[in-house]
Scaffold this motif. Structure first.
Motif, PDB file in Angstrom:
ATOM      1  N   GLN A  43     -21.927   4.907  19.825  1.00  0.00           N
ATOM      2  CA  GLN A  43     -21.163   6.041  20.352  1.00  0.00           C
ATOM      3  C   GLN A  43     -20.231   6.521  19.239  1.00  0.00           C
ATOM      4  N   LEU A  44     -20.718   7.474  18.461  1.00  0.00           N
ATOM      5  CA  LEU A  44     -19.961   8.018  17.337  1.00  0.00           C
ATOM      6  C   LEU A  44     -19.402   9.371  17.753  1.00  0.00           C
ATOM      7  N   LEU A  45     -18.090   9.451  17.906  1.00  0.00           N
ATOM      8  CA  LEU A  45     -17.464  10.649  18.465  1.00  0.00           C
ATOM      9  C   LEU A  45     -17.125  11.665  17.378  1.00  0.00           C
ATOM     10  N   ALA A  46     -17.495  12.917  17.636  1.00  0.00           N
ATOM     11  CA  ALA A  46     -17.172  14.005  16.714  1.00  0.00           C
ATOM     12  C   ALA A  46     -17.446  15.329  17.404  1.00  0.00           C
ATOM     13  N   SER A  47     -16.621  16.330  17.095  1.00  0.00           N
ATOM     14  CA  SER A  47     -16.849  17.676  17.606  1.00  0.00           C
ATOM     15  C   SER A  47     -17.996  18.325  16.843  1.00  0.00           C
ATOM     16  N   VAL A  48     -18.501  19.427  17.368  1.00  0.00           N
ATOM     17  CA  VAL A  48     -19.615  20.131  16.743  1.00  0.00           C
ATOM     18  C   VAL A  48     -19.306  20.463  15.287  1.00  0.00           C
ATOM     19  N   ASP A  49     -18.090  20.941  15.033  1.00  0.00           N
ATOM     20  CA  ASP A  49     -17.763  21.394  13.676  1.00  0.00           C
ATOM     21  C   ASP A  49     -17.439  20.264  12.704  1.00  0.00           C
ATOM     22  N   GLU A  50     -17.410  19.025  13.182  1.00  0.00           N
ATOM     23  CA  GLU A  50     -17.128  17.904  12.284  1.00  0.00           C
ATOM     24  C   GLU A  50     -18.227  16.838  12.296  1.00  0.00           C
ATOM     25  N   LEU A  51     -19.253  17.040  13.107  1.00  0.00           N
ATOM     26  CA  LEU A  51     -20.319  16.057  13.242  1.00  0.00           C
ATOM     27  C   LEU A  51     -21.151  15.973  11.961  1.00  0.00           C
ATOM     28  N   ARG A  52     -21.233  14.776  11.389  1.00  0.00           N
ATOM     29  CA  ARG A  52     -21.980  14.577  10.146  1.00  0.00           C
ATOM     30  C   ARG A  52     -23.444  14.282  10.467  1.00  0.00           C
ATOM     31  N   LEU A  53     -24.325  14.776   9.626  1.00  0.00           N
ATOM     32  CA  LEU A  53     -25.751  14.577   9.847  1.00  0.00           C
ATOM     33  C   LEU A  53     -26.103  13.097   9.924  1.00  0.00           C
ATOM     34  N   GLU A  54     -25.477  12.278   9.072  1.00  0.00           N
ATOM     35  CA  GLU A  54     -25.809  10.849   9.083  1.00  0.00           C
ATOM     36  C   GLU A  54     -25.407  10.180  10.402  1.00  0.00           C
ATOM     37  N   ASP A  55     -24.296  10.652  11.008  1.00  0.00           N
ATOM     38  CA  ASP A  55     -23.885  10.102  12.304  1.00  0.00           C
ATOM     39  C   ASP A  55     -24.830  10.563  13.410  1.00  0.00           C
ATOM     40  N   TRP A  56     -25.253  11.813  13.340  1.00  0.00           N
ATOM     41  CA  TRP A  56     -26.227  12.349  14.289  1.00  0.00           C
ATOM     42  C   TRP A  56     -27.536  11.550  14.196  1.00  0.00           C
ATOM     43  N   ASN A  57     -28.005  11.342  12.989  1.00  0.00           N
ATOM     44  CA  ASN A  57     -29.271  10.623  12.803  1.00  0.00           C
ATOM     45  C   ASN A  57     -29.173   9.173  13.253  1.00  0.00           C
ATOM     46  N   GLN A  58     -28.051   8.524  12.960  1.00  0.00           N
ATOM     47  CA  GLN A  58     -27.880   7.139  13.405  1.00  0.00           C
ATOM     48  C   GLN A  58     -27.868   7.057  14.926  1.00  0.00           C
ATOM     49  N   THR A  59     -27.169   8.003  15.558  1.00  0.00           N
ATOM     50  CA  THR A  59     -27.102   8.027  17.023  1.00  0.00           C
ATOM     51  C   THR A  59     -28.489   8.177  17.629  1.00  0.00           C
ATOM     52  N   LEU A  60     -29.266   9.112  17.112  1.00  0.00           N
ATOM     53  CA  LEU A  60     -30.609   9.329  17.650  1.00  0.00           C
ATOM     54  C   LEU A  60     -31.519   8.133  17.365  1.00  0.00           C
ATOM     55  N   ASN A  61     -31.386   7.533  16.192  1.00  0.00           N
ATOM     56  CA  ASN A  61     -32.211   6.364  15.877  1.00  0.00           C
ATOM     57  C   ASN A  61     -31.946   5.208  16.832  1.00  0.00           C
ATOM     58  N   VAL A  62     -30.686   4.881  17.038  1.00  0.00           N
ATOM     59  CA  VAL A  62     -30.346   3.720  17.873  1.00  0.00           C
ATOM     60  C   VAL A  62     -30.571   4.015  19.358  1.00  0.00           C
ATOM     61  N   ASN A  63     -30.161   5.205  19.809  1.00  0.00           N
ATOM     62  CA  ASN A  63     -30.140   5.500  21.245  1.00  0.00           C
ATOM     63  C   ASN A  63     -31.443   6.077  21.775  1.00  0.00           C
ATOM     64  N   LEU A  64     -32.307   6.591  20.900  1.00  0.00           N
ATOM     65  CA  LEU A  64     -33.505   7.286  21.360  1.00  0.00           C
ATOM     66  C   LEU A  64     -34.778   6.839  20.641  1.00  0.00           C
ATOM     67  N   THR A  65     -34.802   6.966  19.316  1.00  0.00           N
ATOM     68  CA  THR A  65     -36.009   6.635  18.561  1.00  0.00           C
ATOM     69  C   THR A  65     -36.301   5.137  18.628  1.00  0.00           C
ATOM     70  N   GLY A  66     -35.281   4.318  18.536  1.00  0.00           N
ATOM     71  CA  GLY A  66     -35.447   2.864  18.631  1.00  0.00           C
ATOM     72  C   GLY A  66     -36.125   2.436  19.922  1.00  0.00           C
ATOM     73  N   PRO A  67     -35.621   2.895  21.075  1.00  0.00           N
ATOM     74  CA  PRO A  67     -36.303   2.572  22.333  1.00  0.00           C
ATOM     75  C   PRO A  67     -37.780   2.978  22.353  1.00  0.00           C
ATOM     76  N   LEU A  68     -38.097   4.136  21.800  1.00  0.00           N
ATOM     77  CA  LEU A  68     -39.493   4.560  21.747  1.00  0.00           C
ATOM     78  C   LEU A  68     -40.317   3.615  20.868  1.00  0.00           C
TER      79      LEU A  68
END
Length: 246
Positions: free
Chosen positions: A86-111
């Protein structure tokens, strides 16, 4: 041990994960735990330090871990995709690496874990349970990455249940506020704030980890085998609340 059903739980050292392990252990399951941290795990029969983000992004690490799983986990009845970041950030401060890590752990990993263990789950007539979140439909500021990933995880659950029809059941559980140390840390262990959170819920309290684990146990068993592709909210009624001006 051969007759025992085997459950694999990711994020097994967290508040919900450790309770999932305890509940399934008490119900005579063989419990295999994965977590990025290492700590004593009395409720795990086997434990492996495992980095879901690296598993999704590093082909060499993926191959190494799958070689271990191939040898050490010959049978599997239930996969519980519980690990999350759970990496918190607003739209204008969200870093691509945090977005990618979130999707990897929370979505891609389960798949990817579902793909790897699919033949074992099918052979045992087993199922997959994805631990989603109330954030799949109701969220707050700065939860852009987390809410998106959990919404997608619910979508993945439904799509997989259709795609795997007749082979493996797939369901999701979406908890609201659950009384874990992570939640209390988020409120800086301020008991007054936790009490306010209790009162927001129609149930007048937040959830307990064992309520999530008991629901997972019910979903895993054949008695409720007609539940497939479902997302079950466990939220104390909070998703029915519309706040009004005082």
């Amino acid at each position: 041990m051969a007759n025992m059903k085997t459950v694999l739980i990711t994020g097994v050292l967290g508040g919900i994960g450790s309770q999932l392990a305890k509940t399934f252990k008490e119900n005579k399951y063989k419990v295999i735990g994965l977590d990025i941290r290492t700590a004593p795990t009395p409720n795990c029969d086997q434990f492996y330090r495992f980095d879901l983000h690296q598993y999704c992004s590093d082909p060499v690490y993926k191959k190494e871990m799958e070689a271990i799983f191939e040898q050490e986990i010959p049978e599997l009845f239930l996969l519980i995709n519980n690990a999350a970041v759970q990496l918190l950030a607003s739209v204008d401060e969200l870093r691509l690496e945090d977005w990618n890590q979130t999707l990897n752990v929370n979505l891609t990993g389960p798949l990817m874990l579902s793909q790897f263990f699919l033949s074992r789950l099918e052979k045992s007539l087993g199922s997959i349970i994805n631990i989603a979140s109330i954030h799949h439909q109701l969220t707050k500021k700065r939860f852009v990455a987390y809410a998106s990933s959990k919404s997608a995880l619910v979508g993945l659950t439904k799509a997989m249940s259709v795609d795997l029809q007749g082979r493996v059941r797939v369901n999701a559980i979406s908890p609201a506020a659950i009384d874990t140390q992570m939640l209390r840390d988020g409120f800086n262990n301020d008991e007054a704030k936790v009490q306010l959170l209790n009162e927001l819920h129609p149930s007048q309290r937040i959830g307990k980890p064992q309520e999530v684990s008991q629901l997972a146990l019910l979903l895993a068993e054949d008695k409720l085998g007609f539940i497939n592709g479902a997302n079950l909210n466990i939220d104390g009624g909070i998703s029915n609340v519309l706040k009004d001006l005082e």
